[in-house]
Design a protein around this motif. Structure first.
Motif, PDB file in Angstrom:
ATOM      1  N   LYS A   1      -3.727   5.401   0.680  1.00  0.00           N
ATOM      2  CA  LYS A   1      -4.807   5.425  -0.308  1.00  0.00           C
ATOM      3  C   LYS A   1      -4.367   5.664  -1.752  1.00  0.00           C
ATOM      4  O   LYS A   1      -5.206   5.737  -2.650  1.00  0.00           O
ATOM      5  N   ASP A   2      -3.062   5.768  -2.002  1.00  0.00           N
ATOM      6  CA  ASP A   2      -2.644   6.151  -3.347  1.00  0.00           C
ATOM      7  C   ASP A   2      -2.428   4.981  -4.303  1.00  0.00           C
ATOM      8  O   ASP A   2      -2.564   5.146  -5.508  1.00  0.00           O
TER       9      ASP A   2
ATOM     10  N   LYS B   1      -9.029  -3.147   0.883  1.00  0.00           N
ATOM     11  CA  LYS B   1      -8.211  -3.035   2.094  1.00  0.00           C
ATOM     12  C   LYS B   1      -9.057  -3.208   3.350  1.00  0.00           C
ATOM     13  O   LYS B   1      -8.630  -3.858   4.320  1.00  0.00           O
TER      14      LYS B   1
ATOM     15  N   THR C   1       1.311   5.560   0.002  1.00  0.00           N
ATOM     16  CA  THR C   1       0.738   6.888   0.226  1.00  0.00           C
ATOM     17  C   THR C   1       1.832   7.921  -0.029  1.00  0.00           C
ATOM     18  O   THR C   1       2.972   7.766   0.406  1.00  0.00           O
TER      19      THR C   1
ATOM     20  N   GLU D   1      -5.178   3.944   5.585  1.00  0.00           N
ATOM     21  CA  GLU D   1      -4.991   5.326   5.142  1.00  0.00           C
ATOM     22  C   GLU D   1      -3.930   5.462   4.053  1.00  0.00           C
ATOM     23  O   GLU D   1      -3.632   6.582   3.625  1.00  0.00           O
TER      24      GLU D   1
ATOM     25  N   CYS E   1       0.848  -1.199   0.000  1.00  0.00           N
ATOM     26  CA  CYS E   1       0.000   0.000   0.000  1.00  0.00           C
ATOM     27  C   CYS E   1       0.879   1.243   0.000  1.00  0.00           C
ATOM     28  O   CYS E   1       1.781   1.365   0.827  1.00  0.00           O
TER      29      CYS E   1
ATOM     30  N   GLY F   1     -10.113   0.679  -1.970  1.00  0.00           N
ATOM     31  CA  GLY F   1     -10.647   1.050  -0.662  1.00  0.00           C
ATOM     32  C   GLY F   1     -11.378  -0.089   0.023  1.00  0.00           C
ATOM     33  O   GLY F   1     -10.985  -0.534   1.118  1.00  0.00           O
TER      34      GLY F   1
END
Length: 402
Positions: A282-283, A259, A194, A280, A192, A256
């Protein structure tokens, strides 16, 4: 004086580029072939630490030490260890904050982004020595003892004296030496991303710290890395069957909800902050299945062809040694080639290859054993406590009075 062999290096990753950079420093010609259409076609991955006797030594030999110090991050050589329930067992961001003399900043294992390392190495290799967009279909040994390369675009490059496979996990060059293929490691994960956490989510930057944050436990780990470009990558890993990511019922194309489902089903009893790091981020979301070659993998030496890096000893990332091992391969092979070309040491190119492999096989086995041992500890009950205990013992031992 030996005649310079015609050399092909397959793969423009850290191993192939390091080998090229050292050979170029000694004015030994070569061609690197890579299937990517350009140097930046793919994301290069996260961050890694380069060891003094590993990647650092190879960069010194290539004349790239000063460039390395421009991009390396000694301040990120720090660990934070957290239990699965969220209890912080060790935080190197707040422990042992002694001032490090300038001459010792790179004495340990400074971090460097994989993308920065690639840029440094690319800058040391002449652009005309790299051919991009060349997807190798097959390497064929000719009757003369030389090798021909057949590419997916229909082209053929012929008569190579030395063929070096730096082409990763599913190496085409490995087929000339062995029928062995990588097998599933038992570990699957989601990666993940961000971006720009300091600006977009300062809490994540504070929690992750300046370097890496690890949480180990029975059958699962969460590993968090700060990247030099300001981003954070969080890896949520599970010990599961090979088909898990495909069969678990989670739609990875919808990050989203994916996860949320993944965390609820497999990490729900973890500490709130650890779960927050996953949710969090989220990218970008990347599911991954990890493979490895057998510990102690080797092959019968064959004149004119050999392997370096993942092609020779693919490992999971849990030993933190993959790129260092690859760059050590490149250094070792380059040194043998240089001795052969410049000083005429060795009667044949076959001896060059064999001597490199004699040195590399035990080193690769040592790193693979370390990686397997780490993986077993990381995915076991008490994994975090084990590593935290080692760090506490190391940093709190009495200073020498001698």
């Amino acid at each position: 004086m030996s005649t310079t062999p015609k050399i092909a290096i397959i793969g423009a990753g850290p191993a192939g580029l390091t080998l090229g950079a050292i050979l170029q420093k000694h004015n030994i010609s070569f061609t690197i072939y890579d299937s990517d259409s350009s140097p930046n076609e793919r994301n290069q991955g996260g961050t890694l630490d380069l060891h003094p006797r590993g990647g650092q030594a190879a960069l010194v030999e290539a004349g790239l030490w000063k460039e390395f110090t421009k991009y390396a991050r000694p301040e990120s050589d720090v660990l934070k260890i957290v239990k699965n329930d969220g209890e912080v067992l060790w935080d190197g961001n707040t422990t042992d904050k002694r001032e490090v003399p300038e001459e010792e900043k790179f004495a340990n294992r400074p971090e460097i982004d994989r993308s920065a390392l690639k840029e440094i190495l690319l800058g040391a290799v002449k652009p005309e020595s790299i051919r991009w967009g060349k997807h190798l279909k097959e390497a064929i040994a000719g009757q003369s003892g030389k090798y021909d390369l057949h590419f997916a675009d229909g082209s053929i490059d012929k008569d190579f004296d030395l063929l070096v496979g730096a082409d990763g996990a599913w190496s085409k060059i490995r087929k000339l030496l062995s029928d062995t293929l990588p097998t599933y490691s038992g570990i699957s994960l989601i990666e993940c991303w961000t971006y720009d956490v300091v600006k977009e989510n300062p809490w994540m930057a504070e929690y992750a710290g300046a370097g890496s944050c690890y949480s180990f436990g029975e059958g699962r780990t969460i590993q968090i890395q700060r990247i030099g470009d300001g981003s954070v990558r969080t890896y949520a890993c599970l010990r599961k069957p090979e088909s898990f990511l495909k069969d678990c019922g989670i739609d990875w194309t919808n990050p989203g909800p994916a996860k949320e489902q993944y965390v609820k089903e497999y990490f729900d009893d973890c500490g709130a902050d650890l779960k927050r790091m996953i949710l969090e981020s989220k990218d970008k979301l990347v599911p991954r299945t990890l493979y490895q070659l057998p510990v102690g993998f080797s092959w019968e030496s064959r004149p004119g062809v050999t392997l370096i890096g993942d092609a020779a000893h693919l490992m999971t990332p849990f030993g933190g040694v993959g790129v260092n091992a690859a760059m050590m391969d490149s250094l070792s092979l380059a040194q043998e080639v240089v001795k052969f070309v410049e000083r005429g040491e060795g009667k044949s190119l076959a001896e060059v290859v064999k001597q490199y492999e004699v040195d590399m096989f035990p080193r690769g086995e040592m790193f693979a054993k370390k990686t397997m041992d780490n993986m077993q500890k990381h995915f076991s009950a008490g994994g975090s406590e084990h590593l935290a205990g080692r760090l506490i013992a190391h940093y709190r031992k009495p200073a020498s009075t001698s």
